[in-house]
Design an enzyme around this catalytic site. Structure first.
Site, short mmCIF file in Angstrom:
data_model
loop_
_atom_site.label_atom_id
_atom_site.label_comp_id
_atom_site.label_asym_id
_atom_site.label_seq_id
_atom_site.Cartn_x
_atom_site.Cartn_y
_atom_site.Cartn_z
N HIS A 76 7.91 53.00 43.41
CA HIS A 76 8.40 51.62 43.24
C HIS A 76 9.68 51.53 42.39
CE1 HIS A 76 4.85 50.20 45.26
NE2 HIS A 76 4.05 50.63 44.30
N ASP A 122 2.23 52.67 51.48
CA ASP A 122 1.49 52.16 50.33
C ASP A 122 0.18 51.46 50.71
OD1 ASP A 122 0.81 51.47 47.77
OD2 ASP A 122 2.58 50.25 47.35
N HIS A 177 3.89 57.80 50.36
CA HIS A 177 2.97 57.09 49.46
C HIS A 177 2.02 56.20 50.26
CE1 HIS A 177 1.60 55.52 45.63
NE2 HIS A 177 1.70 54.29 46.10
#
Ligand SMILES: [Zn+2]
Length: 437
Positions: free
Chosen positions: A277, A328, A67
């Site tokens: 998440h 992220d 991610h």
């Protein structure tokens, strides 16, 4: 055909010495065979073969960054000063939108190529790029509607990293709210227009996944259409959920349920799904994720930086949910640090040690490696993350003579890596059998 002969290699059976790994011309691992002290392989093996000796090296599977929002690398440092009287995820998001607004295809390419080179240097060989800056700042598509996607793909190609492009779908600023000014360039006019852009990449052979940004950002019709497209073509489906308490409260007001329950209701949970998440997932949501065969991607350094919270690691683990990792916002690019913080933040949440372990008497190292490699590969739909015949030849070379690893032994080398070292021990990277650095 070529052979790599490291001092050690980490396979599903553990750390092994005296092995040669053959790499076929298609970039996959051919076979693993014994190789000791200068002895040749076999007469037929060595004909026209290139043998690369790697003394002082342990080869691990390449890490998978499941991610990333690559352009956000530019925000590091700049979003750590005061942005308001009381900073939160939401004040950070305003700064992120300002950065997203100034991007052009050329700027995106330059920033992405730099960040991808950093990822490779730190040991990531694959990135799942959750890409959502699609159009011109006012939302008008570029003459080539995938110009921004192509910029990301070109940057990945030129840097040498494997990119799985997770095409984000965005329609609204919140439940039944029109997009804000800063979100227009993320949005397609319809789910059909979005899927047409995905389709054109997929038809060209680009490794793609679909990514409804979040339950906030897409309405029911979009989510259902995207989920069925994912099923039809067996594409990964990635979606943010449960990062912030406000999202859960808004979801309850709009639909009377939590984000993961809503994903289930609209057909978006399954073995192709990765929830990003799940920081505030409750027991019901965790049960749904487990029964559906979903992966959860945690992003510990970003979740720490943005003040999101700590994922319910022990409950996710107890339900057998595979975890993957992502960098992220890309403030830090270091798989060792990312994995260390998964375990450290879990320790702080539960006030005990060794939370992320396969069983009560296991060390964390092997499970952390699985999170950082195999589970990320599965989440992105690629055959990587394990050093075994038939898998993609994606490796990182660890310098076992590095001072950070002094005193290591075969039983605790992974714990030594994840708790005592960082990306400075990475001295080489292979993607699809090709040495990148
Ligand atoms: Zn994200």
């Amino acid at each position: 055909m070529k052979y790599l002969v490291p001092d050690y290699v980490y396979t599903p059976e553990g750390l092994q010495a005296n092995k040669a790994i053959s790499i076929a011309d298609d970039g996959r691992i051919g076979a693993m065979m014994p190789y000791a002290g200068g002895r040749t392989l076999t007469a037929t093996d060595t004909v026209a073969a290139e043998i690369v000796m790697l003394p002082g090296i342990a080869l691990l599977p390449g890490f998978v960054n499941a991610h990333s929002h690559v352009f956000q690398r530019a925000l590091r440092g700049h979003t750590h000063r005061p942005l308001s009287h009381q900073d939160t995820f939401w004040t950070w998001r305003r700064a992120m939108y300002a950065e997203a607004r100034r991007l052009t295809p050329d700027l995106l390419y330059e920033g992405a190529a730099r960040a991808y080179r950093e990822m490779l240097a730190s040991g990531y060989t694959t990135v799942g790029e959750f890409h959502y800056v699609h159009h011109q700042p006012d939302g008008t598509p570029y003459a080539s509607p995938n110009a921004m996607s192509q910029a990301v793909l070109q940057a990945g190609h030129d840097a040498g990293i494997r990119v799985v492009l997770l095409m984000a779908a965005y329609a609204q600023s919140g439940f039944n709210q029109p997009p804000e000014e800063g979100q227009r360039r993320f949005c397609d006019v319809s789910v059909e227009a979005y899927l047409a852009r995905v389709e054109s990449l997929r038809e060209k052979g680009v490794p793609v996944g679909v990514a409804p940004h979040s339950v906030r950002a897409v309405p029911e019709g979009w989510l259902r259409a995207i989920a069925s497209y994912s099923h039809k073509y067996e594409l990964p489906l990635h979606v943010h959920a449960g990062e912030q308490v406000a999202e859960i409260e808004q979801c309850r007001v709009a639909y009377g349920c939590t984000p993961v329950e809503l994903l289930e209701r609209f057909g978006a949970l399954g073995s192709l799904t990765t929830v990003i998440h799940a920081t505030h997932a409750n027991a019901t949501e965790i049960g749904l994720l487990a029964r559906s065969g979903c992966t959860v991607c945690v992003c510990p350094t970003t979740e720490g930086d943005l003040g999101d919270g700590i994922a319910p690691y022990a409950e996710l683990l107890a339900q057998g949910i595979p975890l993957a990792i992502g960098s992220d916002s890309n403030t830090r690019l270091d798989p060792f640090e990312e994995l260390r913080w998964a375990e450290y933040s879990a320790r702080m949440r539960y006030q005990r040690r060794r939370v992320l372990v396969a069983d009560a008497m296991a060390s964390p190292g092997p499970l952390l490696l699985e999170y950082g490699t195999r589970n990320g590969a599965k989440s992105l739909g690629i055959e990587s993350g394990v050093i075994a015949p038939g898998m993609l030849a994606d490796f990182v070379a660890i310098d076992v003579k590095h001072p950070s690893l002094a005193g290591w032994n075969a039983n605790d080398v992974l714990d030594g890596l994840f708790f005592g070292a960082s990306a400075e021990v990475v001295v080489g990277t292979w993607v699809g059998g090709k040495r990148i650095r």
